[in-house]
Design a protein around this motif. Structure first.
Motif, PDB file in Angstrom:
ATOM      1  N   PHE A   1      -4.241   0.829  -2.113  1.00  0.00           N
ATOM      2  CA  PHE A   1      -3.754  -0.475  -2.529  1.00  0.00           C
ATOM      3  C   PHE A   1      -2.915  -0.346  -3.796  1.00  0.00           C
ATOM      4  O   PHE A   1      -3.314   0.327  -4.754  1.00  0.00           O
TER       5      PHE A   1
ATOM      6  N   GLY B   1       3.339   1.606  11.990  1.00  0.00           N
ATOM      7  CA  GLY B   1       2.451   1.005  11.010  1.00  0.00           C
ATOM      8  C   GLY B   1       1.013   1.055  11.472  1.00  0.00           C
ATOM      9  O   GLY B   1       0.640   1.849  12.331  1.00  0.00           O
TER      10      GLY B   1
ATOM     11  N   PHE C   1       3.714   0.801   2.727  1.00  0.00           N
ATOM     12  CA  PHE C   1       3.474  -0.237   3.729  1.00  0.00           C
ATOM     13  C   PHE C   1       3.333  -1.587   3.061  1.00  0.00           C
ATOM     14  O   PHE C   1       2.589  -1.743   2.083  1.00  0.00           O
TER      15      PHE C   1
ATOM     16  N   TYR D   1       0.845  -1.178   0.000  1.00  0.00           N
ATOM     17  CA  TYR D   1       0.000   0.000   0.000  1.00  0.00           C
ATOM     18  C   TYR D   1       0.886   1.235   0.000  1.00  0.00           C
ATOM     19  O   TYR D   1       2.014   1.214   0.494  1.00  0.00           O
TER      20      TYR D   1
ATOM     21  N   ASN E   1      -1.335  13.024   4.672  1.00  0.00           N
ATOM     22  CA  ASN E   1      -2.689  13.348   5.129  1.00  0.00           C
ATOM     23  C   ASN E   1      -3.777  12.622   4.344  1.00  0.00           C
ATOM     24  O   ASN E   1      -4.880  13.143   4.186  1.00  0.00           O
ATOM     25  N   ARG E   2      -3.447  11.452   3.859  1.00  0.00           N
ATOM     26  CA  ARG E   2      -4.415  10.649   3.117  1.00  0.00           C
ATOM     27  C   ARG E   2      -4.466   9.244   3.701  1.00  0.00           C
ATOM     28  O   ARG E   2      -3.581   8.812   4.445  1.00  0.00           O
ATOM     29  N   GLY E   3      -5.518   8.511   3.345  1.00  0.00           N
ATOM     30  CA  GLY E   3      -5.578   7.095   3.695  1.00  0.00           C
ATOM     31  C   GLY E   3      -4.682   6.282   2.772  1.00  0.00           C
ATOM     32  O   GLY E   3      -4.163   6.780   1.782  1.00  0.00           O
ATOM     33  N   LEU E   4      -4.510   5.018   3.112  1.00  0.00           N
ATOM     34  CA  LEU E   4      -3.678   4.137   2.302  1.00  0.00           C
ATOM     35  C   LEU E   4      -4.390   3.774   0.997  1.00  0.00           C
ATOM     36  O   LEU E   4      -5.617   3.695   0.938  1.00  0.00           O
TER      37      LEU E   4
ATOM     38  N   GLY F   1       3.421  -3.702   8.091  1.00  0.00           N
ATOM     39  CA  GLY F   1       4.745  -3.309   8.521  1.00  0.00           C
ATOM     40  C   GLY F   1       4.737  -1.878   9.038  1.00  0.00           C
ATOM     41  O   GLY F   1       3.708  -1.197   9.017  1.00  0.00           O
ATOM     42  N   SER F   2       5.895  -1.441   9.488  1.00  0.00           N
ATOM     43  CA  SER F   2       6.005  -0.121  10.109  1.00  0.00           C
ATOM     44  C   SER F   2       6.101   1.012   9.101  1.00  0.00           C
ATOM     45  O   SER F   2       6.043   2.179   9.476  1.00  0.00           O
ATOM     46  N   GLY F   3       6.265   0.662   7.841  1.00  0.00           N
ATOM     47  CA  GLY F   3       6.291   1.684   6.799  1.00  0.00           C
ATOM     48  C   GLY F   3       7.696   2.127   6.433  1.00  0.00           C
ATOM     49  O   GLY F   3       8.615   2.130   7.267  1.00  0.00           O
TER      50      GLY F   3
ATOM     51  N   GLY G   1     -10.457   5.091   4.234  1.00  0.00           N
ATOM     52  CA  GLY G   1     -10.959   6.435   4.383  1.00  0.00           C
ATOM     53  C   GLY G   1      -9.813   7.409   4.630  1.00  0.00           C
ATOM     54  O   GLY G   1      -8.655   6.996   4.774  1.00  0.00           O
TER      55      GLY G   1
ATOM     56  N   LEU H   1       4.777   7.305   1.775  1.00  0.00           N
ATOM     57  CA  LEU H   1       5.025   6.265   2.765  1.00  0.00           C
ATOM     58  C   LEU H   1       4.468   4.951   2.216  1.00  0.00           C
ATOM     59  O   LEU H   1       3.327   4.910   1.750  1.00  0.00           O
TER      60      LEU H   1
ATOM     61  N   PHE I   1      -8.019   4.944  10.994  1.00  0.00           N
ATOM     62  CA  PHE I   1      -8.446   4.703   9.623  1.00  0.00           C
ATOM     63  C   PHE I   1      -9.492   3.593   9.582  1.00  0.00           C
ATOM     64  O   PHE I   1      -9.332   2.546  10.212  1.00  0.00           O
TER      65      PHE I   1
ATOM     66  N   GLN J   1       0.827   5.505   1.004  1.00  0.00           N
ATOM     67  CA  GLN J   1       0.109   6.564   1.717  1.00  0.00           C
ATOM     68  C   GLN J   1       0.747   7.908   1.404  1.00  0.00           C
ATOM     69  O   GLN J   1       1.905   8.144   1.745  1.00  0.00           O
TER      70      GLN J   1
END
Lengths: 114, 114
Positions: A46, B42, A90, A36, A41-44, A105-107, B106, A88, B90, A38
């Motif tokens: 796919f 994460g 993930f 994923y 300031n947005r959601g993840l 994961g932690s990103g 979201g 970012l 999220f 990111q």
């Protein structure tokens, strides 16, 4: 236990160069793996997934990932990075005993410099 | 389609207060999830639902409650807010079957507990 690890907090790459964002997994059997992205300031969003079949999976925005069972890795790659790829990233794995759970994961922060 | 919507975008709570984070999706997805995202950690799964009336705990459910009375809505309730619940929350949804795991997220709710 099932988990994924992203060993790099940050990856820096110059625009036009190839990029790799690393992910290793810890789950027995055949893992379902995901990437994923990111943006700030947005959601993840796919990008791609591996379930079975070809070890090289192609996804959105020119990204691809290579599944390597012997190294338990699922690295994200792109042949030529763009500044707009800075974000970012993930890695995630589906639960082995509960298919409805996902472990992230932690990103890794990718910085692409002009 | 609006996708997955979350309200509010930001909220500051005092210790001990309660609130409900709203989540709705218009994609007719059976599966819905709540995650929290802490810096460098994460995403951690709080609760998930596989359909209306069916919910289950994720990795970090303590201090939270959920309900799923309709396919569209999946609110997350915080009772007796604590500083440890300061995070970005999220909501996500996905369809079952071959696209399970391809989650739509979201925009998030940034919660601060003081």
């Amino acid at each position: 236990a099932q988990s994924v690890a992203q060993p790099e907090d940050q990856v820096n790459v110059a625009e036009g160069n190839p990029l790799t964002v690393k992910c290793t997994y810890s789950v027995s059997g055949n893992p379902y793996l995901f990437w994923y992205v990111q943006y700030p300031n947005r959601g993840l969003q796919f990008l791609l997934k591996y379930i079975t079949g070809d070890n090289l999976v192609k996804g959105s925005y020119g990204f691809e990932a290579e599944f390597n069972k012997s190294q338990t890795s699922f690295h994200l790659k792109k042949p030529s990075a763009l500044v707009s790829d800075s974000a970012l990233y993930f890695c995630a794995v589906r639960g082995l005993y509960n298919f409805n759970k996902f472990y992230f994961g932690s990103g890794t922060k990718l910085n692409v410099k002009p | 389609n609006a996708g997955v919507t979350q309200t509010p975008k930001f909220r500051i709570l005092k210790i001990g207060q309660s609130m409900t984070l709203q989540c709705a999706q218009d994609m007719n997805h059976n599966y819905m999830y709540w995650y929290r995202q802490d810096p460098g950690m994460g995403l951690k799964l709080i609760y998930y639902s596989v359909g209306a009336g069916i919910t289950d705990k994720g990795e970090v459910p303590n201090g939270y409650n959920v309900s799923r009375s309709t396919t569209e809505d999946f609110p997350l309730r915080l009772e007796l807010a604590a500083p440890s619940q300061t995070s970005v929350y999220f909501c996500a949804s996905s369809s079952p079957g071959p696209r399970l795991g391809e989650q739509f997220f979201g925009p998030g709710t940034r919660l601060t507990v003081l």
